[in-house]
Design an enzyme around this catalytic site. Structure first.
Site, PDB file in Angstrom:
ATOM      1  N   CYS A   1      96.419 -18.609 109.742  1.00 31.97           N
ATOM      2  CA  CYS A   1      96.531 -17.355 108.971  1.00 31.97           C
ATOM      3  C   CYS A   1      97.949 -17.095 108.445  1.00 31.97           C
ATOM      4  O   CYS A   1      98.359 -17.770 107.515  1.00 31.97           O
ATOM      5  CB  CYS A   1      95.977 -16.200 109.780  1.00 31.97           C
ATOM      6  SG  CYS A   1      95.462 -14.847 108.704  1.00 31.97           S
TER       7      CYS A   1
ATOM      8  N   HIS B   1      90.874 -17.462 113.158  1.00 30.49           N
ATOM      9  CA  HIS B   1      91.494 -17.072 114.433  1.00 30.49           C
ATOM     10  C   HIS B   1      90.508 -17.394 115.532  1.00 30.49           C
ATOM     11  O   HIS B   1      89.621 -18.175 115.382  1.00 30.49           O
ATOM     12  CB  HIS B   1      91.755 -15.562 114.472  1.00 30.49           C
ATOM     13  CG  HIS B   1      92.716 -15.091 113.462  1.00 30.49           C
ATOM     14  ND1 HIS B   1      94.020 -15.483 113.449  1.00 30.49           N
ATOM     15  CD2 HIS B   1      92.560 -14.236 112.436  1.00 30.49           C
ATOM     16  CE1 HIS B   1      94.626 -14.878 112.439  1.00 30.49           C
ATOM     17  NE2 HIS B   1      93.767 -14.125 111.808  1.00 30.49           N
TER      18      HIS B   1
HETATM   19  N1  GLN Z   1      99.808 -10.923 106.772  1.00 30.26           N
HETATM   20  C1  GLN Z   1      98.895 -11.909 106.283  1.00 30.26           C
HETATM   21  C2  GLN Z   1      97.742 -11.316 105.462  1.00 30.26           C
HETATM   22  O1  GLN Z   1      97.296 -10.229 105.719  1.00 30.26           O
HETATM   23  C3  GLN Z   1      98.359 -12.728 107.428  1.00 30.26           C
HETATM   24  C4  GLN Z   1      97.497 -11.929 108.365  1.00 30.26           C
HETATM   25  C5  GLN Z   1      97.130 -12.636 109.618  1.00 30.26           C
HETATM   26  O2  GLN Z   1      97.817 -13.513 110.111  1.00 30.26           O
HETATM   27  N2  GLN Z   1      96.042 -12.210 110.190  1.00 30.26           N
HETATM   28  O3  GLN Z   1      97.277 -11.954 104.552  1.00 30.26           O
END
Ligand code: GLN
Length: 236
Positions: free
Chosen positions: A95, A192
């Site tokens: 992510c 995740h």
């Molecule tokens: N900040 C990034 C987004 O919202 C990654 C989010 C995350 O790692 N869940 O796209």
């Protein structure tokens, strides 16, 4: 493998990028290596420490926009991860960690430079992608279906220098069509979960990339039950 034939697993920046149980990915990798009799050494490297360039597998997790931008800045200045990649190290990026492997990403409404380790760019999405994520994995990887959970605002465009990890069957991933990206031994995903608990075949792929050895099958009844439960819940 590196020092005295220990497999060096390095979890980067747990203080910034560990919002979604990312330590689980380290535990799964270490356990699956151990079950194959591979001696493992795990290191957790905080953002105020230099990134050791002698790791075999680097893990970098998900996080909110502020910590993500800070992590990118530190990793760009540090260059340890770049040196590791030049040595042929394996990276598993999730992510926010995945987005910052690319050329650029957005955080808190501003565009930031990434590490240029994957040919991807991430932009703002109009909506947040939250929920189950599943896909048919790229045939060259020899993996079963991807299952996971996603929670991100960004959308990712793949350049010609990468291949998608999967074709999306549920959820959004990069853009509703493809999910994740890989090139060489760098693999990124929006999944995740922790991702490797739900996708042990990805853990074994990373171990194979890092050791050059095929991983013997192990008793995967529990992860298989978990995968089947999630995949059938999505199918309903
Ligand atoms: N900040 C990034 C987004 O919202 C990654 C989010 C995350 O790692 N869940 O796209």
């Amino acid at each position: 493998m590196s020092t005295e034939s220990h497999l060096r697993l390095i979890w980067l920046y747990p203080d910034l990028l560990s919002t979604y149980g990312d330590r689980g990915n380290l535990l799964i990798l270490a356990r699956r290596a151990d079950l194959r009799g591979l001696p493992v050494e795990c290191a957790e490297v905080r953002a105020d420490h230099p990134v050791p360039a002698d790791g075999d597998i680097y893990l970098i997790g998900g996080g909110e926009d502020g910590p993500q931008a800070l992590a990118a800045q530190r990793l760009i200045e540090d260059r340890g991860l770049h040196r590791a990649v030049e040595r042929g190290a394996t990276i598993f990026a999730v992510c926010a960690g995945y987005q910052l492997m690319g050329h650029s990403f957005y955080a808190k409404g501003a565009k930031y430079p990434g590490l240029d380790l994957l040919d991807i760019d991430s932009n703002r999405g109009e909506t947040r992608a939250v929920g189950e994520l599943a896909g048919e994995t790229h045939p060259a990887l020899g993996l079963p279906a991807l299952t996971g959970f996603e929670n991100h605002g960004g959308r990712t465009t793949l350049g010609p220098g990468v291949k998608p990890l999967a074709k999306v069957t549920t959820g959004i991933g990069n853009d509703g069509q493809s999910e994740g990206a890989w090139n060489g031994r760098i693999l990124g995903t929006y999944s995740h979960g922790p991702a490797l608990a739900r996708n042990p075949a990805i853990a074994d792929l990373l171990l194979r990339w890092a050791t050059g050895q095929n991983m013997e099958p192990i008793d995967d009844r529990w992860p298989t039950a978990l995968r089947n439960e999630r995949l059938s819940a999505i199918a309903k």
